[in-house]
Design an enzyme around this catalytic site. Sequence first.
Site, PDB file in Angstrom:
ATOM      1  N   GLY A  14      23.834 119.674   6.905  1.00 23.95           N
ATOM      2  CA  GLY A  14      23.233 120.249   5.670  1.00 23.95           C
ATOM      3  C   GLY A  14      22.328 119.441   5.205  1.00 23.95           C
ATOM      4  O   GLY A  14      22.143 119.483   4.127  1.00 23.95           O
ATOM      5  N   SER A 146      33.373 117.444  -4.262  1.00 17.54           N
ATOM      6  CA  SER A 146      33.083 117.982  -5.574  1.00 17.54           C
ATOM      7  C   SER A 146      33.756 117.517  -6.508  1.00 17.54           C
ATOM      8  O   SER A 146      35.346 117.475  -6.368  1.00 17.54           O
ATOM      9  CB  SER A 146      32.911 119.628  -5.417  1.00 17.54           C
ATOM     10  OG  SER A 146      32.666 119.997  -6.715  1.00 17.54           O
ATOM     11  N   TYR A 158      36.647 127.351  -3.312  1.00 21.41           N
ATOM     12  CA  TYR A 158      35.920 126.223  -3.379  1.00 21.41           C
ATOM     13  C   TYR A 158      36.724 125.028  -4.015  1.00 21.41           C
ATOM     14  O   TYR A 158      36.740 123.893  -3.292  1.00 21.41           O
ATOM     15  CB  TYR A 158      34.646 126.374  -4.248  1.00 21.41           C
ATOM     16  CG  TYR A 158      33.765 125.155  -4.292  1.00 21.41           C
ATOM     17  CD1 TYR A 158      32.942 125.102  -3.202  1.00 21.41           C
ATOM     18  CD2 TYR A 158      33.761 124.264  -5.192  1.00 21.41           C
ATOM     19  CE1 TYR A 158      31.974 124.053  -3.081  1.00 21.41           C
ATOM     20  CE2 TYR A 158      32.704 123.195  -5.271  1.00 21.41           C
ATOM     21  CZ  TYR A 158      31.814 123.030  -4.186  1.00 21.41           C
ATOM     22  OH  TYR A 158      30.865 122.166  -4.230  1.00 21.41           O
ATOM     23  N   LYS A 162      37.625 121.977  -1.043  1.00 18.92           N
ATOM     24  CA  LYS A 162      37.196 120.748  -1.487  1.00 18.92           C
ATOM     25  C   LYS A 162      38.358 119.773  -1.930  1.00 18.92           C
ATOM     26  O   LYS A 162      38.234 118.491  -1.509  1.00 18.92           O
ATOM     27  CB  LYS A 162      36.091 120.808  -2.811  1.00 18.92           C
ATOM     28  CG  LYS A 162      34.822 121.414  -2.364  1.00 18.92           C
ATOM     29  CD  LYS A 162      33.947 120.700  -1.406  1.00 18.92           C
ATOM     30  CE  LYS A 162      32.613 121.127  -1.201  1.00 18.92           C
ATOM     31  NZ  LYS A 162      31.734 120.466  -0.283  1.00 18.92           N
TER      32      LYS A 162
END
Length: 259
Positions: A14, A146, A158, A162
């Site tokens: 990324g 995160s 998410y 995570k």
Amino acid sequence: MDLMLDGKVALVSGGSKGIGAAISKVLLSEGCNVVIGGRNSENLSKTCQELGSVVQKGRQILSFQGDLTKSNIPKKFITFAIEKFKGLDILINNVGGSIPGGIEEISDENWDNAFQLNLYQAVKCSRFAISEMKKGDGGSILNVASIYGRESRGSMTYNASKAALISFSKALAFETADDNIRVNCIAPGSVIFKGGGWEKKVLSSDDGLKTFIDSDLPLKRFGRPEEIASVAAFMVSPKASLVHGACWNVDGCQSVSNI
């Protein structure tokens, strides 16, 4: 501060924009050879060109195009770097994303996609990287998690994926300690950059997310990619030699957990 990274080989998934591009820039400025991975060839080419100005003499920045959620791509990503630079010292697993919705809205397929994106690709890349790092003097792996993997906010998929990434990182750190391979997590808060999710939300909001900023961000602003990148580069460097199995928040006190 000299982070003692000159000549190291680093992979950043990324890496074509946002946090990944910012991390790549710091590593290049410290004398690393860097391979950035991404799905969009145009973005990769643009980022390589933009970062060319900070590449140190005798070093290179290269790109690898591929979707790391596909089963065979993580191995190709790692192999590409090893073949180009004859080794591997640093892996930054930065790929990730959010799929919104509640329990009745999110399909089984989207649950699978979320874990492929936020966990499984990091597991696969780490597996292949560790095999190479064991041949040398060790290495460093940093997983970009995160604050919403440490406490409950954000979308359900998410948050869960995570959190799993953070748990995986801790378990892996125990496993790799004998091989001098440090494994850590960094947990950014809300970070804004061009083309990123928070910028899109700001632009589509009637008040520019002023209510969110005032209530959730104690510094009254979003984080910037370079603020995450400087901490990330330190964490993977020999200067952080005792930082192992850790997860560091870099969030301007946005998170509220005491742990």
